[in-house]
Design a protein around this motif. Structure first.
Motif, short mmCIF file in Angstrom:
data_model
loop_
_atom_site.label_atom_id
_atom_site.label_comp_id
_atom_site.label_asym_id
_atom_site.label_seq_id
_atom_site.Cartn_x
_atom_site.Cartn_y
_atom_site.Cartn_z
N PRO B 98 0.81 -1.23 0.00
CA PRO B 98 0.00 0.00 0.00
C PRO B 98 0.85 1.28 0.00
CG PRO B 98 -0.90 -1.58 1.56
CD PRO B 98 0.40 -2.14 1.08
N TRP B 133 -0.40 -6.94 -4.53
CA TRP B 133 -1.53 -6.73 -3.60
C TRP B 133 -2.56 -7.85 -3.79
CZ3 TRP B 133 -3.07 -1.08 -2.31
CH2 TRP B 133 -4.05 -1.06 -1.33
N ASP B 136 -1.23 -10.99 -2.27
CA ASP B 136 -1.30 -10.93 -0.79
C ASP B 136 -2.73 -11.17 -0.33
OD1 ASP B 136 1.34 -10.42 -0.64
OD2 ASP B 136 1.19 -8.34 0.02
N ALA B 137 -3.67 -10.54 -1.02
CA ALA B 137 -5.08 -10.67 -0.62
C ALA B 137 -5.55 -12.12 -0.77
CB ALA B 137 -5.95 -9.74 -1.45
#
Lengths: 544, 267
Positions: B98, B133, B136-137
């Motif tokens: 992020p 991202w 990771d999610a």
């Protein structure tokens, strides 16, 4: 494929405890805990508050005597700082402080273990920091939202950077707000229907929805201005008065009705704090929710911008201007009734109570001034009354967020802030806000123009400008007092306790400071808007 | 049966519809046009009518969605899902992406002023962030064990991340070193080459001895690089482009000062 050892649904309970935090800078950059993310918003919001309060004093000082005083080095620089203060105090201070507070408190209020989309919330927080830095540095380097003496080629780059930095701040606010709104809508604990949502969380749902509706319109304005500056049609750059044409395309977010959206959460904070102070339930929770919704509705303002023509003499604009007072006044009345019907605090009033009541009074003053401003025969539009309304709203938002921060400090920072120092700071902010805003509104009645560096041509107007500057200094002192008290609380932390105020909502059912995941056990099924009162023996705690 | 939210939006739908019809007739609507969406007769002022009737349709949609999801009431949702209570939110592990994404966004913003190279750099960063991202999610929800999730994610992504990170590291090092060599004297360049070589060697030894670096040090490095990129970009934007030498057609001409003047004159 045998990668999955246990389905998420089965594992949810066992994995409720997140990974242990490393601490330090690593946590600031990588955290997925909503409390740490909220603290990023609050810390940088507080720093911005200090910075823009100083800028506000300097701008007020130069306004005293345009011919004799030259703080910034020229008319153009003055315009840049004047507009920086206005955009900064709303977009980089008032709204971020609310977003920070809500990022920490709203998930706990609705009984959630975390905020929705925590990584997006972290990206939003850092986007806000970087966007603010880009904006401020580009303004200090000669950018801004237009130039009084026309936009030259060299300035265009810096101005475009300012516009894009502002846009980045707006995008970050939208992203952070979406996380909060989604949390309130979809992560509420068992039994908490929409009508049982605590008022602060509800106010963020309302205000957040207005921001999400409004700010994209402003981003579209930025896109138009960017293209215009980059060799487009020359709609504004080539206009006879390029400075104000550029500025005005975006300044509608600092003007009523849109500017009221920056202070709507004040009503929610007051609605959460006052019943706790009064040690009783809110007299009518649902009525307060409706009033908050109305306040949000009347703060939608993308339609009133000059891009669509001059909307400020239309019936709708006048109706919005007058009606905005109603929900604020009624909400103040509701909170006063709650205070009167409960147990009034004995002795020195708590700082958070003065903060939230003061912020409501300032917000009411802002809407009252706004109502006067739209009455055509008074001819206040274009006078210093514009700045007066903006300052009243801004200080109301700052005072409200600081009042909320003081109240929720055990949950946001794991410690109590000094009550006496807080009280002093809140009183200074209230007095300073009145001086800063009301004097500009009064000066507007004698036609003191809001146009930069123009003389009042009236002794009353001159006197009001002096008082306004004194107000800005008092506000700065209040800000210094508040930030000093917060810093001292870190130097000498005191014992806060899990629920020092006897709170009513779920955030007070957590430990201080709240652990990762917030709740050691899932909260019991919620039966009313004040779940902790329901648990008290002898309290009926009926459904609202 | 009908939830509070449904009642609100349904009421709003009715109010907006009545408002649209009244507005249509009061602004020149004919026959049954305002009632039939203009099927038979005019609707009056098109813009106002469209806004009101559009609002009515939007409210009706909201009302339908809200009643379908029972006002997003967790108790009702858990009832329909057949579970006692809805599971708590999935724990999300900490991640650099992020912040890197925020810096990528800032680079894109700067690039819109500085030039396409910086913009593309920001775009590449944001694209990489989007991939990382997403992974990771996905990994956060793969199993119930956070450590196993991390191992799973690394098993898939490390074969891509390590070569790319290595290539980027070498590229940045080569670029930085070239800037230093170009600005240094001949002797200075030799000295710098030695210093850089020793530094790389030292870092290699350090990494071999302590492969698990303090995470705060890593965080500091990431932040420093990001701030350097942004600060450098802003400074460049503020200072404007450096003066480029414009070589005239006289090849082999060594008088640089004349070239810059020619360049400026030509502009």
């Amino acid at each position: 494929m045998t990668m999955t050892e246990a389905p998420p649904s089965e594992a949810a309970e066992s994995s409720a405890a997140p990974l242990p935090a490393v601490g330090g800078l690593y946590d600031w950059l990588t955290t997925s805990d909503h409390k740490a993310i909220g603290r990023i918003w609050l810390r940088f919001g507080a720093l911005s508050l200090l910075f823009f309060s100083v800028i506000g004093v300097l701008v007020s000082f130069e306004r005293l005597d345009a011919d004799a005083i030259d703080v910034f080095g020229g008319v153009n620089s003055y315009f840049q700082m004047w507009s920086l203060y206005r955009f900064g105090i709303v977009l980089m201070v008032a709204i971020p402080l609310f977003v920070g507070l809500a990022t920490i408190i709203a998930p706990m209020q609705v009984g959630s273990t975390n905020i929705a989309f925590p990584r997006a919330a972290l990206a939003a927080a850092w986007g806000y920091v970087l966007g603010s830095l880009i904006t401020v540095i580009s303004v200090l380097a000669g950018g801004g939202w237009g130039a009084l003496d026309g936009v030259s080629g060299d300035e265009a780059d810096a101005i475009r950077l300012t516009l894009l930095g502002t846009g980045m701040v707006m995008v970050s606010i939208i992203l952070g707000t979406i996380c909060i709104v989604t949390t309130v809508v979809s992560l509420r604990t068992s039994g908490m229907g929409l009508t049982k949502v605590p008022l602060f969380a509800w106010s963020m749902l309302v205000a957040g929805s207005v921001w999400v509706l409004t700010l994209p319109v402003a981003i579209a304005n930025i896109a138009v201005l960017y293209i215009d500056l980059s060799g487009g049609a020359g709609l504004f750059v080539g206009a006879p008065n390029p400075s104000f044409d550029l500025y005005a395309q975006l300044a509608w977010i600092l003007d009523q009705p849109a500017v009221y959206a920056a202070a709507v959460p004040v009503l929610g904070i007051a609605g959460s704090v006052i019943p706790v102070v009064a040690k009783g339930r809110q007299v009518s929770h649902e009525a307060m929710m409706i009033l908050l919704g109305l306040a949000g509705l009347l703060a939608i303002g993308g339609w009133s911008q000059p891009f669509f023509g001059d909307e400020r003499d239309t019936l709708v604009y006048i109706a919005f201007g007058v009606a905005a007072m109603v929900p604020v006044l009624a909400s103040l009345g509701g909170n006063s009734a709650t205070l009167v019907s409960g147990e009034a605090p004995v002795g020195i009033p708590p700082a958070h109570m003065i903060g939230v009541l003061g912020s409501m009074l300032l917000f009411l003053a802002a809407t009252a001034a706004g109502a006067l401003r739209v009455i055509d025969p008074l001819d206040l539009i274009g006078t210093t009354a514009d700045t007066g309304v903006l300052n009243l709203v801004a200080v109301a938002a700052i005072l409200g967020s600081l009042g909320g921060w003081w109240f929720w400090a055990p949950k946001t920072d794991g410690r109590l802030f000094s009550g006496i120092q807080g009280l002093g700071a809140m009183i200074l902010l209230l007095l300073g806000g009145v001086l800063l805003g009301a004097t500009d509104v009064i000066a507007g009645f004698v036609d003191t123009p809001d146009v930069l560096l123009a003389s009042a041509d009236d002794s009353l107007g001159d006197a009001m400008i002096v008082l306004s500057m004194i107000g800005s200094i008092v506000v700065l002192l209040g800000v210094l007092g508040a930030l000093g008290a917060i810093t001292l609380a870190y130097v000498k932390p005191g014992e806060a306790g899990d629920d020092p105020w006897g709170g009513h909502t779920l955030e007070w059912a957590t430990a201080t400071p709240p652990p990762a995941g917030n709740f050691a056990e899932p909260p019991a099924r919620v039966r009313s808007e004040a779940p902790l009162l329901d648990e008290t023996p002898g309290d009926e705690g009926g459904e609202s | 049966m009908f939830t509070t939210g449904f009642k609100f939006f349904f009421g709003l739908t009715i109010a907006l519809t009545i408002g649209a019809v009244a507005y249509g007739y009061s602004t020149g609507g004919e026959h049954v046009g305002p009632v039939t969406l203009g099927w038979k007769g005019g609707v009056g002022d098109h813009v106002g009518y469209l806004v009101l009737i559009g609002g009515a349709f939007a409210s009706a949609c909201f009302a339908g969605i809200i009643v379908a999801f029972r006002d997003a009431d967790p108790a009702a949702q858990s009832h329909y899902m057949g579970v006692e209570a809805i599971a708590p939110t999935t724990p999300v592990s900490g991640s650099f992406w992020p912040v890197v994404g925020a810096f990528g966004g800032a680079a894109m913003v700067l690039g819109l002023v500085l030039g396409p190279a910086v913009f593309v750099l920001g775009l590449v960063i944001c694209s990489l962030v989007a991939i990382e991202w997403t992974m990771d999610a996905w990994a956060d929800r793969a199993t119930g064990d956070a450590e196993a999730n991390k191992a799973l994610r690394d098993r898939i992504m490390a074969p891509f991340e390590i070569p790319v990170a290595g290539a980027l590291g070498v590229a940045v090092m080569a670029l930085a070193a070239s800037r230093i060599f170009l600005n240094a004297t001949k002797l200075g360049a030799v000295v710098w080459a030695g210093v850089i070589a020793v530094t790389i060697f030292g870092l290699g030894i350090l990494y071999a001895a302590r492969p698990k670096m303090n995470r705060n040090v890593v965080a500091g490095l990431v932040l420093a690089v990001g701030v350097a990129v942004i600060a450098g970009g802003i400074v460049t934007a503020v200072d404007g482009q450096r003066d480029f030498e414009h070589h005239s057609e006289h090849h082999g001409d060594d008088h640089g000062e004349d070239h810059s003047e020619e360049g400026e004159a030509s502009e």
